[in-house]
Structures are given as C-alpha cells and as structure tokens.
Design a protein around this motif. Structure first.
Motif, PDB file in Angstrom:
ATOM      1  N   ALA A   1       0.842  -1.205   0.000  1.00 44.18           N
ATOM      2  CA  ALA A   1       0.000   0.000   0.000  1.00 44.18           C
ATOM      3  C   ALA A   1       0.872   1.249   0.000  1.00 44.18           C
ATOM      4  O   ALA A   1       0.587   2.217  -0.726  1.00 44.18           O
TER       5      ALA A   1
ATOM      6  N   GLY B   1      -4.047   4.076  -1.181  1.00 44.46           N
ATOM      7  CA  GLY B   1      -4.982   4.509  -0.124  1.00 44.46           C
ATOM      8  C   GLY B   1      -6.095   3.505   0.093  1.00 44.46           C
ATOM      9  O   GLY B   1      -6.500   3.232   1.228  1.00 44.46           O
ATOM     10  N   GLU B   2      -6.592   2.958  -1.008  1.00 47.07           N
ATOM     11  CA  GLU B   2      -7.670   1.965  -0.917  1.00 47.07           C
ATOM     12  C   GLU B   2      -7.182   0.696  -0.217  1.00 47.07           C
ATOM     13  O   GLU B   2      -7.909   0.073   0.561  1.00 47.07           O
ATOM     14  N   LEU B   3      -5.957   0.310  -0.497  1.00 47.45           N
ATOM     15  CA  LEU B   3      -5.395  -0.877   0.139  1.00 47.45           C
ATOM     16  C   LEU B   3      -5.200  -0.642   1.636  1.00 47.45           C
ATOM     17  O   LEU B   3      -5.477  -1.526   2.449  1.00 47.45           O
TER      18      LEU B   3
ATOM     19  N   ALA C   1      -3.969   5.596  -6.628  1.00 46.14           N
ATOM     20  CA  ALA C   1      -5.093   5.598  -5.686  1.00 46.14           C
ATOM     21  C   ALA C   1      -5.239   4.262  -4.972  1.00 46.14           C
ATOM     22  O   ALA C   1      -5.741   4.197  -3.852  1.00 46.14           O
ATOM     23  N   MET C   2      -4.758   3.226  -5.619  1.00 43.74           N
ATOM     24  CA  MET C   2      -4.872   1.897  -5.019  1.00 43.74           C
ATOM     25  C   MET C   2      -4.165   1.816  -3.662  1.00 43.74           C
ATOM     26  O   MET C   2      -4.550   1.037  -2.803  1.00 43.74           O
TER      27      MET C   2
ATOM     28  N   THR D   1      -7.055   1.353   3.430  1.00 42.96           N
ATOM     29  CA  THR D   1      -8.417   1.312   3.974  1.00 42.96           C
ATOM     30  C   THR D   1      -8.892  -0.127   4.140  1.00 42.96           C
ATOM     31  O   THR D   1      -9.437  -0.499   5.179  1.00 42.96           O
ATOM     32  N   THR D   2      -8.669  -0.943   3.114  1.00 45.65           N
ATOM     33  CA  THR D   2      -9.060  -2.358   3.174  1.00 45.65           C
ATOM     34  C   THR D   2      -8.356  -3.059   4.324  1.00 45.65           C
ATOM     35  O   THR D   2      -8.969  -3.810   5.082  1.00 45.65           O
TER      36      THR D   2
END
Length: 110
Positions: free
Chosen positions: A35, A47-49, A44-45, A51-52
């Motif tokens: 991440a 930040g998403e990772l 963007a991945m 969050t996940t």
C-alpha cells in the motif's frame, strides 16, 4: 462449544492476520508495504489498500474478541454448573446413598 470457540480464536488469529503477514524487520506487513509503495507512486490503489487493511484488521479483532468472550463465558458456566450438578445429585440421594424414588422427585417439579 466453549472449546470450539477457543480453537477458532487460535486458528483465526494465526491465519487471518494480513496486517502482520510477511512482516519485515520493522514489523510492517507485506500488504502495508505494498500500500505504501502504491501511495508513494501516486496510485489511488495505495490509499484503498490501506483502507481495506484497516477495515479487515478491525473486523478480525472484533471476531477474535467475540470468540474469546464466548469461550471464557462458557468455560465459566461449565465450572459453575458442575458444582450445581453435584449438589443436586447429593440432594436426590437418601441418607443411605440410594437413589430417591420418583414419587419423591416429583415433589420438586412444579
């Protein structure tokens, strides 16, 4: 059931830990490092990772707490009621140790 919750807790703690999986010498897991790498490259991945990873970790901790609570509560109940069972068994015996007749036991049922 309490023992099964205990076993589930141990197995889940070991196998569902994606935060700590593949930890490096700094204690950072491989998913968190990935991440960070994505975020450092302005993807963007990243930040998403993160969050996940955060949501997953929170949910796993909640399930672990529930398993521990269930296990502890049922173990406590088992110990508590084992004493009760012994007291009831003693009360249902005559002075000579023989079993109380059914006609006497019926008096306790309401």
């Amino acid at each position: 059931m309490g023992h099964e919750a205990f076993l589930l807790h141990g197995e889940l703690r070991e196998k569902a830990d994606i935060v700590g999986a593949g930890a490096d010498k700094n204690g950072e897991g491989s998913t968190a490092r990935a991440a960070k790498e994505f975020a450092d490259r302005n993807l963007a991945m990243g930040g998403e990772l993160y969050t996940t990873l955060s949501v997953w970790d929170s949910q796993v901790k909640t399930v672990l707490q529930m398993c521990a609570h269930i296990s502890n509560h049922l173990d406590y109940s088992k110990r508590l009621h084992a004493h009760d069972d012994g007291a009831i068994a003693a009360a249902l015996r005559g002075r000579d140790g023989t079993a109380m007749p059914v006609s006497e036991i019926s008096k306790y049922v309401r």
